[in-house]
Enzyme design. Sequence first.
Site, PDB file in Angstrom:
ATOM      1  N   HIS A 285      92.900  13.827  39.185  1.00  0.00           N
ATOM      2  CA  HIS A 285      92.283  12.271  38.067  1.00  0.00           C
ATOM      3  C   HIS A 285      92.091  10.803  38.837  1.00  0.00           C
ATOM      4  O   HIS A 285      93.003  10.523  40.030  1.00  0.00           O
ATOM      5  CB  HIS A 285      93.201  12.533  37.046  1.00  0.00           C
ATOM      6  CG  HIS A 285      94.078  11.583  36.686  1.00  0.00           C
ATOM      7  ND1 HIS A 285      94.774  12.149  37.052  1.00  0.00           N
ATOM      8  CD2 HIS A 285      94.279  10.786  35.861  1.00  0.00           C
ATOM      9  CE1 HIS A 285      96.412  11.757  36.788  1.00  0.00           C
ATOM     10  NE2 HIS A 285      95.373  10.583  35.837  1.00  0.00           N
TER      11      HIS A 285
ATOM     12  N   HIS B 255      98.037   3.479  26.409  1.00  0.00           N
ATOM     13  CA  HIS B 255      97.559   3.650  27.565  1.00  0.00           C
ATOM     14  C   HIS B 255      96.264   2.733  28.238  1.00  0.00           C
ATOM     15  O   HIS B 255      96.294   2.573  27.457  1.00  0.00           O
ATOM     16  CB  HIS B 255      96.506   5.535  27.880  1.00  0.00           C
ATOM     17  CG  HIS B 255      96.300   5.644  29.436  1.00  0.00           C
ATOM     18  ND1 HIS B 255      95.133   5.645  29.655  1.00  0.00           N
ATOM     19  CD2 HIS B 255      96.858   5.698  30.185  1.00  0.00           C
ATOM     20  CE1 HIS B 255      94.912   6.687  30.893  1.00  0.00           C
ATOM     21  NE2 HIS B 255      95.814   6.790  31.036  1.00  0.00           N
TER      22      HIS B 255
ATOM     23  N   ASP C 218      90.903   7.739  32.200  1.00  0.00           N
ATOM     24  CA  ASP C 218      91.697   8.505  33.400  1.00  0.00           C
ATOM     25  C   ASP C 218      90.164   9.909  34.291  1.00  0.00           C
ATOM     26  O   ASP C 218      89.959  10.272  32.481  1.00  0.00           O
ATOM     27  CB  ASP C 218      92.492   9.238  32.635  1.00  0.00           C
ATOM     28  CG  ASP C 218      93.851   8.832  32.574  1.00  0.00           C
ATOM     29  OD1 ASP C 218      94.248   7.998  33.199  1.00  0.00           O
ATOM     30  OD2 ASP C 218      95.397   9.287  32.231  1.00  0.00           O
TER      31      ASP C 218
ATOM     32  N   HIS D  86      93.155   7.391  37.499  1.00  0.00           N
ATOM     33  CA  HIS D  86      93.650   6.576  36.940  1.00  0.00           C
ATOM     34  C   HIS D  86      93.167   4.879  37.134  1.00  0.00           C
ATOM     35  O   HIS D  86      93.668   4.404  38.105  1.00  0.00           O
ATOM     36  CB  HIS D  86      95.161   6.620  36.700  1.00  0.00           C
ATOM     37  CG  HIS D  86      95.487   5.664  35.893  1.00  0.00           C
ATOM     38  ND1 HIS D  86      95.835   5.648  33.994  1.00  0.00           N
ATOM     39  CD2 HIS D  86      96.189   3.913  35.931  1.00  0.00           C
ATOM     40  CE1 HIS D  86      96.302   4.155  34.107  1.00  0.00           C
ATOM     41  NE2 HIS D  86      96.068   3.150  34.982  1.00  0.00           N
TER      42      HIS D  86
END
Length: 282
Positions: free
Chosen positions: A240, A160, A164, A242
């Site tokens: 959310h 990732h 987030d 990112h």
Amino acid sequence: MLFFINLPGFETPKEKTQARELANLELQLDLLNKKMNEAEVVLHEIADRDNNLYRVYFEANPIPDEQRKAGFGGINRYKDLEGFDNSSLIVSSNKRLDILTKQIVVQSKSLDEIAIMAEEKEELLAAIPAIQPVNNEDLTRMASGYGYRTDPFTKARKFHFGMDFTAPRGTPVYASGDGTVTRADNSASGYGNHIRIEHGFGYESLYAHLYKYNVKRGYKVKRGDLIGFVGSTGRSEAPHLHYEVFKDGERINPINFYYGNLSPEEFADILKKSQAENQSLD
């Protein structure tokens, strides 16, 4: 008829005048040397601060002493001053004055360089993405950090590349540094509505899954400007933000850039949460 007898100890008016002028010149030369002594001390202190403070702070190489104190090679610059009673004193003073003048030129150029670096440093400090893009009080939680996480759709473990931040739809999103908006669209796969800001100095930031924008491509923004609002567009499981940071085209961990608006305690808390290998939201 008049006769002048040259007797020992007898000075003509002309000789007395010349003697006074010579004594005055010697006095002036002595005063000049004292002033040069003072100037050399001051210049040495400036050079010391320049090398050991200013140039260190701006990560510039110090100027070597041999460059600062270099003399003049080649032809004899002081040939015309030779052959007089006080030639050695006159030549010595002129040499000191010439070297001192050269040192002042070197130091002046160095300070000009420092001024340019200071201006660039100020621009760099403003450009670095140094704040969290969502206010702490607006966060539901810090959902996922930079590193290996579980994909919410495939359940596979993958890297990732951002962070987030879980927050309600419509929560304000702020620019993390000064720069220019290069994208504000939804044409990049997976990001949904997203914004990219080019900060200069190799830095770029990305804000994805937005509900809507508050800026357009080409806008100039300052750190802390409102640029958009949290959403769940694109490849997103829940509302959310990112957030990604790039340096020279490579994604880097955004956690290293939150010194601008988090206390040490808040930073330690978000660092601990970001390191948990949980499930990401995108």
